[in-house]
Structures are given as C-alpha cells and as structure tokens.
Design a protein around this motif. Structure first.
Motif, PDB file in Angstrom:
ATOM      1  N   LYS A  21       0.852  -1.191   0.000  1.00 32.57           N
ATOM      2  CA  LYS A  21       0.000   0.000   0.000  1.00 32.57           C
ATOM      3  C   LYS A  21       0.881   1.232   0.000  1.00 32.57           C
ATOM      4  O   LYS A  21       1.812   1.340   0.787  1.00 32.57           O
ATOM      5  CB  LYS A  21      -0.895   0.015   1.246  1.00 32.57           C
ATOM      6  CG  LYS A  21      -1.755   1.274   1.433  1.00 32.57           C
ATOM      7  CD  LYS A  21      -2.888   1.331   0.449  1.00 32.57           C
ATOM      8  CE  LYS A  21      -4.001   2.274   0.802  1.00 32.57           C
ATOM      9  NZ  LYS A  21      -3.750   3.674   0.652  1.00 32.57           N
ATOM     10  N   THR A  77       0.591   5.597  -0.214  1.00 36.04           N
ATOM     11  CA  THR A  77      -0.283   6.764  -0.169  1.00 36.04           C
ATOM     12  C   THR A  77       0.494   7.951  -0.707  1.00 36.04           C
ATOM     13  O   THR A  77       1.621   8.203  -0.278  1.00 36.04           O
ATOM     14  CB  THR A  77      -0.766   7.041   1.265  1.00 36.04           C
ATOM     15  OG1 THR A  77      -1.396   5.868   1.784  1.00 36.04           O
ATOM     16  CG2 THR A  77      -1.759   8.191   1.294  1.00 36.04           C
ATOM     17  N   PHE A 104       0.447  12.018  -1.326  1.00 40.29           N
ATOM     18  CA  PHE A 104      -0.141  13.296  -0.941  1.00 40.29           C
ATOM     19  C   PHE A 104       0.362  14.334  -1.937  1.00 40.29           C
ATOM     20  O   PHE A 104       1.564  14.448  -2.165  1.00 40.29           O
ATOM     21  CB  PHE A 104       0.283  13.685   0.478  1.00 40.29           C
ATOM     22  CG  PHE A 104      -0.097  12.668   1.511  1.00 40.29           C
ATOM     23  CD1 PHE A 104      -1.356  12.674   2.090  1.00 40.29           C
ATOM     24  CD2 PHE A 104       0.796  11.679   1.888  1.00 40.29           C
ATOM     25  CE1 PHE A 104      -1.706  11.727   3.035  1.00 40.29           C
ATOM     26  CE2 PHE A 104       0.464  10.727   2.835  1.00 40.29           C
ATOM     27  CZ  PHE A 104      -0.800  10.748   3.406  1.00 40.29           C
ATOM     28  N   ASN A 120       1.870  10.292 -11.351  1.00 44.74           N
ATOM     29  CA  ASN A 120       1.480   8.911 -11.603  1.00 44.74           C
ATOM     30  C   ASN A 120       2.426   8.230 -12.601  1.00 44.74           C
ATOM     31  O   ASN A 120       2.811   7.067 -12.417  1.00 44.74           O
ATOM     32  CB  ASN A 120       0.046   8.859 -12.111  1.00 44.74           C
ATOM     33  CG  ASN A 120      -0.517   7.475 -12.111  1.00 44.74           C
ATOM     34  OD1 ASN A 120      -0.496   6.786 -11.093  1.00 44.74           O
ATOM     35  ND2 ASN A 120      -1.041   7.047 -13.245  1.00 44.74           N
ATOM     36  N   ALA A 163      -1.705  -1.528  -3.689  1.00 46.11           N
ATOM     37  CA  ALA A 163      -2.874  -0.661  -3.524  1.00 46.11           C
ATOM     38  C   ALA A 163      -2.353   0.763  -3.335  1.00 46.11           C
ATOM     39  O   ALA A 163      -1.204   0.975  -2.925  1.00 46.11           O
ATOM     40  CB  ALA A 163      -3.683  -1.102  -2.313  1.00 46.11           C
ATOM     41  N   ARG A 164      -3.208   1.757  -3.657  1.00 48.99           N
ATOM     42  CA  ARG A 164      -2.744   3.140  -3.573  1.00 48.99           C
ATOM     43  C   ARG A 164      -3.899   4.091  -3.339  1.00 48.99           C
ATOM     44  O   ARG A 164      -5.006   3.871  -3.817  1.00 48.99           O
ATOM     45  CB  ARG A 164      -2.047   3.539  -4.868  1.00 48.99           C
ATOM     46  CG  ARG A 164      -1.533   4.972  -4.821  1.00 48.99           C
ATOM     47  CD  ARG A 164      -1.042   5.464  -6.129  1.00 48.99           C
ATOM     48  NE  ARG A 164      -2.162   5.654  -7.051  1.00 48.99           N
ATOM     49  CZ  ARG A 164      -2.000   5.804  -8.355  1.00 48.99           C
ATOM     50  NH1 ARG A 164      -0.811   5.759  -8.894  1.00 48.99           N
ATOM     51  NH2 ARG A 164      -3.048   5.987  -9.121  1.00 48.99           N
ATOM     52  N   SER A 165      -3.596   5.149  -2.622  1.00 50.61           N
ATOM     53  CA  SER A 165      -4.500   6.290  -2.500  1.00 50.61           C
ATOM     54  C   SER A 165      -3.726   7.521  -2.928  1.00 50.61           C
ATOM     55  O   SER A 165      -2.511   7.593  -2.737  1.00 50.61           O
ATOM     56  CB  SER A 165      -4.965   6.472  -1.045  1.00 50.61           C
ATOM     57  OG  SER A 165      -5.660   5.353  -0.597  1.00 50.61           O
ATOM     58  N   ALA A 166      -4.419   8.492  -3.496  1.00 47.78           N
ATOM     59  CA  ALA A 166      -3.828   9.783  -3.848  1.00 47.78           C
ATOM     60  C   ALA A 166      -4.743  10.864  -3.291  1.00 47.78           C
ATOM     61  O   ALA A 166      -5.943  10.863  -3.574  1.00 47.78           O
ATOM     62  CB  ALA A 166      -3.668   9.928  -5.353  1.00 47.78           C
ATOM     63  N   ILE A 167      -4.173  11.751  -2.527  1.00 50.20           N
ATOM     64  CA  ILE A 167      -4.949  12.743  -1.794  1.00 50.20           C
ATOM     65  C   ILE A 167      -4.360  14.123  -2.021  1.00 50.20           C
ATOM     66  O   ILE A 167      -3.145  14.314  -1.906  1.00 50.20           O
ATOM     67  CB  ILE A 167      -4.920  12.430  -0.279  1.00 50.20           C
ATOM     68  CG1 ILE A 167      -5.417  11.004  -0.027  1.00 50.20           C
ATOM     69  CG2 ILE A 167      -5.718  13.457   0.509  1.00 50.20           C
ATOM     70  CD1 ILE A 167      -4.963  10.431   1.286  1.00 50.20           C
ATOM     71  N   GLU A 168      -5.201  15.106  -2.335  1.00 48.20           N
ATOM     72  CA  GLU A 168      -4.746  16.497  -2.399  1.00 48.20           C
ATOM     73  C   GLU A 168      -4.847  17.082  -1.002  1.00 48.20           C
ATOM     74  O   GLU A 168      -5.857  16.914  -0.323  1.00 48.20           O
ATOM     75  CB  GLU A 168      -5.604  17.309  -3.372  1.00 48.20           C
ATOM     76  CG  GLU A 168      -5.123  18.740  -3.491  1.00 48.20           C
ATOM     77  CD  GLU A 168      -5.962  19.552  -4.461  1.00 48.20           C
ATOM     78  OE1 GLU A 168      -5.467  19.854  -5.549  1.00 48.20           O
ATOM     79  OE2 GLU A 168      -7.119  19.871  -4.118  1.00 48.20           O
TER      80      GLU A 168
END
Length: 126
Positions: free
Chosen positions: A74, A76, A78, A89, A102-107
């Motif tokens: 995982k 993440t 930011f 990306n 797995a990945r999340s991208a958050i502003e």
C-alpha cells in the motif's frame, strides 16, 4: 511483538519525533517521504524532480528495513495540487512492477517544507 525503528543516512533524516520507518511482525511502515536530497538536505525543484526523489527516498528506507518497493502492499500519495497527478502517476509507475500495490492519492492544503508531493508506504519485509 517488538517494534523496531529503521534509520538510514541514505534518506533524509527525520525532522521531528518519528522514525523513518518501523518494522513489526514482518511488515514495514514508512513515514512520509518528501523530495529532500539526503546529501544536501535541500528540496529538489519541481514536481518531476520531487517525485523522483520521493520514490528514491521511499525505496532507500524500504531497503534499509529489508524490503523494497516491489514488496509494497500500500502506498499513499499526498499532492499539493491534484493537477500534478498525471505527471506524478507516470513517474511513480516507473518505480514499480506488477502486481502493483494498492494506492490512495490525496490532495492536501500544504506539505512539510512546501513539498509538492509526499509518499508513505506499507510493505512486507524480507
């Protein structure tokens, strides 16, 4: 269960009361890495250069723990500006291989030292 801190001089030093990463039960949890050059301690310029530096810093910390980006489960990301997502990306993908984690991208409103991108990882040790 014993928590072990991870420390390497090949990645930026922690700038607060935290470890670069910790390991527990065969897992590695990194702190967020920003685009600081570990040799100069200075932030590299621009989102492309920062993203490359961030990924190198994450990889270095993972290697110091006995892991690697290829063992990440995982990540993440930011971002100070989601408009940079496509660029980040593309660079991010060049450091990984399938099966991708797995990945999340958050502003976010702001990152430490006015960084444009920060990445943290969870990975398997060994």
């Amino acid at each position: 269960m014993k928590i072990q801190p991870v420390q390497t001089s090949n990645a930026p030093n922690a700038i607060g009361p935290y470890s670069q990463a910790v390991t527990v039960n065969g897992m590695v949890y990194t702190s967020g890495q920003i685009g600081l050059d570990p040799e100069s301690g200075e932030m590299v310029e621009g989102v492309e250069a920062q993203t490359h530096q961030v990924m190198k810093n994450v990889q270095t910390v993972l290697e110091a723990s006995g892991s690697s980006l290829y063992q990440a489960v995982k990540l993440t990301i930011f971002l100070q500006d989601m408009n940079d997502f496509a660029t980040v990306n593309e660079i991010y993908a060049s450091y990984l291989r399938e099966p991708f984690p797995a990945r999340s991208a958050i502003e976010v409103a702001k990152l430490p030292k006015n960084a444009l991108v920060e990445v943290e990882a969870v990975a398997i040790q060994g």
